[in-house]
Design a protein around this motif. Sequence first.
Motif, mmCIF file in Angstrom:
data_model
loop_
_atom_site.group_PDB
_atom_site.id
_atom_site.type_symbol
_atom_site.label_atom_id
_atom_site.label_comp_id
_atom_site.label_asym_id
_atom_site.label_seq_id
_atom_site.Cartn_x
_atom_site.Cartn_y
_atom_site.Cartn_z
ATOM 1 N N ILE A 1 0.835 -1.203 0.000
ATOM 2 C CA ILE A 1 0.000 0.000 0.000
ATOM 3 C C ILE A 1 0.870 1.254 0.000
ATOM 4 O O ILE A 1 0.620 2.216 -0.743
ATOM 5 N N GLY A 2 1.920 1.270 0.818
ATOM 6 C CA GLY A 2 2.798 2.437 0.855
ATOM 7 C C GLY A 2 3.543 2.655 -0.448
ATOM 8 O O GLY A 2 3.650 3.790 -0.939
ATOM 9 N N HIS A 3 4.064 1.580 -1.037
ATOM 10 C CA HIS A 3 4.783 1.718 -2.305
ATOM 11 C C HIS A 3 3.840 2.124 -3.438
ATOM 12 O O HIS A 3 4.234 2.882 -4.339
ATOM 13 N N ALA A 4 2.604 1.626 -3.409
ATOM 14 C CA ALA A 4 1.645 2.000 -4.451
ATOM 15 C C ALA A 4 1.282 3.481 -4.355
ATOM 16 O O ALA A 4 1.167 4.173 -5.380
ATOM 17 N N LEU A 5 1.102 3.979 -3.143
ATOM 18 C CA LEU A 5 0.829 5.411 -2.985
ATOM 19 C C LEU A 5 2.023 6.250 -3.436
ATOM 20 O O LEU A 5 1.848 7.338 -4.000
ATOM 21 N N HIS A 6 3.223 5.758 -3.194
ATOM 22 C CA HIS A 6 4.408 6.480 -3.663
ATOM 23 C C HIS A 6 4.482 6.482 -5.188
ATOM 24 O O HIS A 6 4.910 7.477 -5.798
ATOM 25 N N ALA A 7 4.061 5.389 -5.820
ATOM 26 C CA ALA A 7 4.065 5.340 -7.286
ATOM 27 C C ALA A 7 3.048 6.299 -7.886
ATOM 28 O O ALA A 7 3.223 6.761 -9.024
ATOM 29 N N LEU A 8 1.986 6.619 -7.145
ATOM 30 C CA LEU A 8 0.994 7.579 -7.627
ATOM 31 C C LEU A 8 1.392 9.022 -7.357
ATOM 32 O O LEU A 8 0.667 9.939 -7.769
ATOM 33 N N GLY A 9 2.507 9.250 -6.673
ATOM 34 C CA GLY A 9 2.939 10.611 -6.373
ATOM 35 C C GLY A 9 3.201 11.459 -7.606
ATOM 36 O O GLY A 9 2.721 12.599 -7.695
ATOM 37 N N PRO A 10 3.975 10.978 -8.595
ATOM 38 C CA PRO A 10 4.169 11.799 -9.804
ATOM 39 C C PRO A 10 2.871 12.134 -10.515
ATOM 40 O O PRO A 10 2.738 13.230 -11.077
ATOM 41 N N LEU A 11 1.906 11.239 -10.486
ATOM 42 C CA LEU A 11 0.619 11.532 -11.117
ATOM 43 C C LEU A 11 -0.098 12.665 -10.395
ATOM 44 O O LEU A 11 -0.689 13.548 -11.038
ATOM 45 N N ASP A 12 -0.051 12.672 -9.074
ATOM 46 C CA ASP A 12 -0.680 13.765 -8.324
ATOM 47 C C ASP A 12 -0.002 15.100 -8.613
ATOM 48 O O ASP A 12 -0.674 16.143 -8.704
ATOM 49 N N GLU A 13 1.323 15.088 -8.780
ATOM 50 C CA GLU A 13 2.036 16.339 -9.053
ATOM 51 C C GLU A 13 1.665 16.897 -10.426
ATOM 52 O O GLU A 13 1.405 18.102 -10.573
ATOM 53 N N VAL A 14 1.606 16.039 -11.432
ATOM 54 C CA VAL A 14 1.213 16.499 -12.766
ATOM 55 C C VAL A 14 -0.248 16.941 -12.766
ATOM 56 O O VAL A 14 -0.620 17.903 -13.443
ATOM 57 N N ARG A 15 -1.055 16.257 -11.983
ATOM 58 C CA ARG A 15 -2.470 16.625 -11.929
ATOM 59 C C ARG A 15 -2.654 18.009 -11.327
ATOM 60 O O ARG A 15 -3.505 18.774 -11.786
#
Length: 434
Positions: A357-371
């Motif tokens: 769960i923690g690694h998956a949320l970290h993988a979504l970090g760049p997507l949140d920044e671009v969003r």
Amino acid sequence: MVAHHRHPLDPARRPRSRRRPGPVRRRLRRRPAGRRRPPLPPGAGVNPLARAEQAVIGAVFLDPAQLDRLGSWLRPEHFYRPAHQALYASVLALRDRSHPGSTAAAGSVPVSWVADAVTEAGTRTRGVTASYPHQLAAACPNPGNAVVYGRMVLEGAIHRTVAEHAVRLHQAARADTIRGATEETLLRADALAGVLADLGRRWGADARPVPPPAGPEPGPRTPAVDEDLHADEEFLLACLAARPDQIGTVVGWLRPEDFADPGHQQLYRALGALNHRGEPVDQLTVLWEVQRRGALNGHTLDAERVVRVLDPLAVAGSADYFGERVVGAALVRTAAESAQQVRALAEDEALPAGRLIGHALHALGPLDEVRRRWHTARTAPAPEKPQAPAPAGVSPDRAEAARARSRTRRAAPPAPAAAALSVTPVRTSRRSPA
């Protein structure tokens, strides 16, 4: 009379078969005595997750009080097999209806508890037989360890659910890439983030981004760029080169990595560097800056391409519009990459659920920044038009008063046509009786 010779393959010249009618016997090839198939090792072919699901339901059949420890966080959809989902949902329904067996102690469970659960499960799915509960009870080593078995089931459900939502996000990103949209990608990204938060709460872990351990650096790759996106990026760079004053309007939310083409990334870096230093921007200055940065290597950029893209006479448009399209494409592209990373993490069975769960949320970090930058590009106010300076010899107060009167005259509504006719004197003609 001429004798005609028949062809050797003529059916009339073929010899008749001497095989007697009857069943055809085939010779079976026997395996040599020294080449016997090795026996399977003990436990081969046993799925630990399936055994854990059987152990949970078997523990509930043997000790119904275990439902009080499982029902608050383990749900029927966490089971993989439909029969197990139906049986677990059935025992939960029987407990909610205050079945007499739900309060029975271990060792004195009535037969109706198991029989009614099987009957209830038969209405939900097929394949649940009356003998299957005996197999489930035999698969449970100790009913007191039902919570441990339940966490095994939940961990398998976490891996499976995260992988499914990652696949959906990747499919939505690919579809939006073709359509040139972002709605479905954002919807699937929100769904994946919500699922991770819910699973983290059920697992009892703090759902926060955790970077994975450092691994080998991925090699450089050049993704295929769509023709329309390639044209939008070139159009944007040409707009910025033709009107350098627009660089300041997009530099706050447009990054070089938003460009899909590596050569366009180098051109945007050169444009931003020249604008930051306050130097003039044209074809020659950008070409010189690109050369100073070592980007004219012939692989991504060359001099002819720089001059062709930055032709000031070839385009005239708004950098905000094309910049928003480039950021939107970067959003979809980043979502696809994040989905692939999350799926790879979910398919690693050795990764614990909390770390997944923690690694998956970290993988979504760049997507949140671009969003966030994409949202800024869509909601950024239009730049104000600069006011013309006051003429020489006119005080600032008088100039401001003149501009106020001008705004008042522009804001006043025009007089209607009927009112204009009413104030005009009536001119009588010679033929009028008046």
